[in-house]
Design an enzyme around this catalytic site. Structure first.
Site, PDB file in Angstrom:
ATOM      1  N   GLU A 123      42.723  -4.961 103.147  1.00 33.04           N
ATOM      2  CA  GLU A 123      43.792  -5.665 102.432  1.00 33.04           C
ATOM      3  C   GLU A 123      44.536  -4.721 101.495  1.00 33.04           C
ATOM      4  O   GLU A 123      44.075  -3.630 101.174  1.00 33.04           O
ATOM      5  CB  GLU A 123      43.210  -6.835 101.633  1.00 33.04           C
ATOM      6  CG  GLU A 123      42.706  -7.949 102.502  1.00 33.04           C
ATOM      7  CD  GLU A 123      42.205  -9.141 101.722  1.00 33.04           C
ATOM      8  OE1 GLU A 123      41.938 -10.152 102.369  1.00 33.04           O
ATOM      9  OE2 GLU A 123      42.068  -9.077 100.482  1.00 33.04           O
TER      10      GLU A 123
ATOM     11  N   CYS B 102      44.322  -6.151 109.969  1.00 36.03           N
ATOM     12  CA  CYS B 102      43.200  -6.971 110.416  1.00 36.03           C
ATOM     13  C   CYS B 102      42.169  -6.104 111.128  1.00 36.03           C
ATOM     14  O   CYS B 102      42.502  -5.080 111.719  1.00 36.03           O
ATOM     15  CB  CYS B 102      43.691  -8.052 111.377  1.00 36.03           C
ATOM     16  SG  CYS B 102      44.908  -9.175 110.675  1.00 36.03           S
TER      17      CYS B 102
ATOM     18  N   ASN C 203      38.796  -5.536 108.214  1.00 36.59           N
ATOM     19  CA  ASN C 203      40.084  -5.781 107.576  1.00 36.59           C
ATOM     20  C   ASN C 203      40.219  -4.940 106.313  1.00 36.59           C
ATOM     21  O   ASN C 203      39.255  -4.683 105.605  1.00 36.59           O
ATOM     22  CB  ASN C 203      40.330  -7.274 107.318  1.00 36.59           C
ATOM     23  CG  ASN C 203      39.287  -7.973 106.478  1.00 36.59           C
ATOM     24  OD1 ASN C 203      38.096  -7.736 106.609  1.00 36.59           O
ATOM     25  ND2 ASN C 203      39.735  -8.873 105.614  1.00 36.59           N
TER      26      ASN C 203
ATOM     27  N   CYS D  46      47.328 -10.041 115.887  1.00 36.63           N
ATOM     28  CA  CYS D  46      46.202  -9.468 116.628  1.00 36.63           C
ATOM     29  C   CYS D  46      46.191  -9.955 118.073  1.00 36.63           C
ATOM     30  O   CYS D  46      45.960  -9.175 118.996  1.00 36.63           O
ATOM     31  CB  CYS D  46      44.881  -9.813 115.950  1.00 36.63           C
ATOM     32  SG  CYS D  46      44.653  -8.922 114.387  1.00 36.63           S
TER      33      CYS D  46
ATOM     34  N   CYS E  43      44.464 -13.668 114.320  1.00 32.46           N
ATOM     35  CA  CYS E  43      45.805 -14.107 113.938  1.00 32.46           C
ATOM     36  C   CYS E  43      46.787 -13.809 115.077  1.00 32.46           C
ATOM     37  O   CYS E  43      46.451 -13.147 116.063  1.00 32.46           O
ATOM     38  CB  CYS E  43      46.244 -13.408 112.653  1.00 32.46           C
ATOM     39  SG  CYS E  43      46.682 -11.659 112.868  1.00 32.46           S
TER      40      CYS E  43
ATOM     41  N   GLU F 254      40.554  -6.596 113.883  1.00 30.76           N
ATOM     42  CA  GLU F 254      40.734  -6.499 115.331  1.00 30.76           C
ATOM     43  C   GLU F 254      41.691  -5.373 115.699  1.00 30.76           C
ATOM     44  O   GLU F 254      41.427  -4.574 116.594  1.00 30.76           O
ATOM     45  CB  GLU F 254      41.281  -7.824 115.899  1.00 30.76           C
ATOM     46  CG  GLU F 254      40.380  -9.008 115.665  1.00 30.76           C
ATOM     47  CD  GLU F 254      40.692  -9.771 114.383  1.00 30.76           C
ATOM     48  OE1 GLU F 254      40.852  -9.138 113.306  1.00 30.76           O
ATOM     49  OE2 GLU F 254      40.776 -11.003 114.434  1.00 30.76           O
TER      50      GLU F 254
END
Length: 163
Positions: free
Chosen positions: A64, A73, A62, A115, A112, A75
């Site tokens: 940010e 993210c 990830n 994703c 999430c 993934e």
């Protein structure tokens, strides 16, 4: 009125040593990717490793950004990188390692919604399920047979007129 029950079977491993060597190696790479995540705001680091049909492993973590939700993210970083670098090569398995710097997570964190939607589209594109391994900091692992299982009633191209 009709009712429809939607469920799936989840395998729970108390320790990653119960997994195949391939799955352990993939989780190890996801763990390593997690350590390099950029998560100064949430303190929640995630690493992902994608095993491709050609044997290549692509990692992501990830990233940010202070302007939420501008980050990405782990993934999606891994899956999109795999799609860009190896177009047309199917994903065999996705391993995700997640954990907080503020506390120990005792259950694996699932992807999430963004994703899940992105990965389920890759499943639809390759016409085969993508098994997902989810690992917590305490080494408990969940194995899901397919992203579609954890995103029932997924939106797809058929809603846009694609067949």
């Amino acid at each position: 009125m009709k009712k429809k029950h939607i469920s799936f079977e989840l395998q729970i491993f108390e320790d990653s040593s119960e997994l195949s060597q391939m799955e352990q190696n993939l989780l190890h790479q996801a763990d390593a990717a997690r350590l390099n995540a950029y998560a100064p705001y949430s303190k929640f680091k995630v690493g992902a490793a994608v095993l491709l049909e050609n044997g290549e492993v692509v990692i992501g973590n990830n990233q940010e950004n202070a302007a939420y939700p501008a980050g990405l993210c782990a993934e999606r970083v891994a899956v999109f990188q795999a799609g860009a670098k190896y177009p047309g090569v199917a994903i065999k398995c996705l391993a995700i390692s997640a954990g907080s710097e503020l506390m120990e997570n005792t259950e694996p964190a699932a992807p999430c919604g963004n994703c899940r939607q992105s990965i389920v589209e890759y499943e639809q594109k390759q016409e085969t399920p993508i098994p997902i391994l989810l690992k917590a900091q305490n080494n408990i692992v969940f194995r899901c047979p397919s992203m579609a299982d954890i995103l029932p009633l997924a939106f797809n191209g058929s809603f846009l007129g694609d067949s």
